[in-house]
Enzyme design. Structure first.
Site, PDB file in Angstrom:
ATOM      1  N   ALA A 108       0.845  -1.195   0.000  1.00 32.10           N
ATOM      2  CA  ALA A 108       0.000   0.000   0.000  1.00 32.10           C
ATOM      3  C   ALA A 108       0.877   1.240   0.000  1.00 32.10           C
ATOM      4  O   ALA A 108       1.905   1.289   0.667  1.00 32.10           O
ATOM      5  CB  ALA A 108      -0.918   0.011   1.217  1.00 32.10           C
TER       6      ALA A 108
ATOM      7  N   ARG B 186       3.824   8.673  -7.645  1.00 30.98           N
ATOM      8  CA  ARG B 186       5.198   9.192  -7.608  1.00 30.98           C
ATOM      9  C   ARG B 186       6.233   8.100  -7.869  1.00 30.98           C
ATOM     10  O   ARG B 186       7.428   8.340  -7.720  1.00 30.98           O
ATOM     11  CB  ARG B 186       5.495   9.828  -6.248  1.00 30.98           C
ATOM     12  CG  ARG B 186       4.641  11.017  -5.907  1.00 30.98           C
ATOM     13  CD  ARG B 186       5.148  11.652  -4.633  1.00 30.98           C
ATOM     14  NE  ARG B 186       4.197  12.596  -4.079  1.00 30.98           N
ATOM     15  CZ  ARG B 186       4.390  13.269  -2.962  1.00 30.98           C
ATOM     16  NH1 ARG B 186       5.508  13.098  -2.274  1.00 30.98           N
ATOM     17  NH2 ARG B 186       3.482  14.112  -2.511  1.00 30.98           N
ATOM     18  N   GLY B 187       5.777   6.898  -8.198  1.00 35.01           N
ATOM     19  CA  GLY B 187       6.704   5.797  -8.450  1.00 35.01           C
ATOM     20  C   GLY B 187       7.203   5.102  -7.196  1.00 35.01           C
ATOM     21  O   GLY B 187       8.116   4.278  -7.268  1.00 35.01           O
TER      22      GLY B 187
ATOM     23  N   GLY C 170       5.580   2.944  -5.206  1.00 36.72           N
ATOM     24  CA  GLY C 170       5.223   1.526  -5.209  1.00 36.72           C
ATOM     25  C   GLY C 170       6.214   0.715  -6.024  1.00 36.72           C
ATOM     26  O   GLY C 170       6.660  -0.358  -5.603  1.00 36.72           O
TER      27      GLY C 170
ATOM     28  N   GLU D  63      -1.549 -11.639  -5.534  1.00 38.21           N
ATOM     29  CA  GLU D  63      -2.881 -11.595  -6.132  1.00 38.21           C
ATOM     30  C   GLU D  63      -3.325 -10.148  -6.160  1.00 38.21           C
ATOM     31  O   GLU D  63      -2.943  -9.354  -5.302  1.00 38.21           O
ATOM     32  CB  GLU D  63      -3.870 -12.471  -5.364  1.00 38.21           C
ATOM     33  CG  GLU D  63      -4.097 -12.020  -3.950  1.00 38.21           C
ATOM     34  CD  GLU D  63      -4.926 -13.004  -3.147  1.00 38.21           C
ATOM     35  OE1 GLU D  63      -4.814 -14.222  -3.370  1.00 38.21           O
ATOM     36  OE2 GLU D  63      -5.671 -12.540  -2.279  1.00 38.21           O
TER      37      GLU D  63
ATOM     38  N   TYR E 183       2.797  -4.469 -12.185  1.00 36.00           N
ATOM     39  CA  TYR E 183       3.319  -5.825 -12.019  1.00 36.00           C
ATOM     40  C   TYR E 183       3.805  -6.400 -13.349  1.00 36.00           C
ATOM     41  O   TYR E 183       4.882  -6.999 -13.414  1.00 36.00           O
ATOM     42  CB  TYR E 183       2.258  -6.740 -11.402  1.00 36.00           C
ATOM     43  CG  TYR E 183       1.778  -6.294 -10.036  1.00 36.00           C
ATOM     44  CD1 TYR E 183       2.637  -5.703  -9.116  1.00 36.00           C
ATOM     45  CD2 TYR E 183       0.453  -6.456  -9.661  1.00 36.00           C
ATOM     46  CE1 TYR E 183       2.189  -5.291  -7.871  1.00 36.00           C
ATOM     47  CE2 TYR E 183      -0.007  -6.054  -8.409  1.00 36.00           C
ATOM     48  CZ  TYR E 183       0.871  -5.468  -7.523  1.00 36.00           C
ATOM     49  OH  TYR E 183       0.421  -5.065  -6.290  1.00 36.00           O
TER      50      TYR E 183
END
Length: 148
Positions: A70, A78-79, A81, A103, A115
């Protein structure tokens, strides 16, 4: 400056706040606080002297499962993650993990695109897995081969 480090027990209240702000259907408090311990590689990303994101990952032998990731809504787009995931993947590789599983809600197009850009592939679908305001939606199970 952004830093990534281990998510410690003292960080959990701040991470719990992010969990509630970032997800329409957050984990229960019991589930959130129960996904800690020696089998986990849980990370936090700090930006502007504030926890901005976290990842909860369980490692069993040579496989890992990303249970939860999260980014605080104040820090999204903002990149961060991607940065956190790339760090996690590098760390898992050094630990000899060969596959990272996750998942994702079928409706979460932004996460699926992230992903896929990191090399994850769709493995299968769990029908009607996630709750929604209108009922349920599918979960897409994805896998990333890390090392051999």
């Amino acid at each position: 400056m952004n830093t990534i480090s281990i998510l410690s027990t003292t960080d959990l209240p701040a991470a719990w706040q992010i969990e509630q702000r970032a997800h329409a259907f957050p984990w229960s408090e019991k589930t959130f606080f129960g996904n800690q311990g020696e089998r986990y590689l849980n990370l936090k990303l700090t930006a502007d002297d504030r926890m901005a994101a976290f990842a909860i990952t369980q490692v069993v032998l040579d496989e890992a499962t990303l249970f939860n990731i999260a980014v605080d809504p104040d820090f999204q787009r903002r990149g961060l993650g991607r940065m956190l995931l790339e760090h996690l993947i590098d760390e898992l590789e050094t630990r000899g993990v060969v596959t990272l599983w996750l998942e994702v809600r079928a409706s979460n197009a932004a996460a699926i695109a992230l992903y896929e850009s990191l090399g994850f592939n769709e493995a299968t679908i769990r029908r009607n897995y996630y709750p929604t305001a209108q009922g349920h939606e599918d979960a897409i199970i994805m896998a990333l081969p890390i090392s051999m």
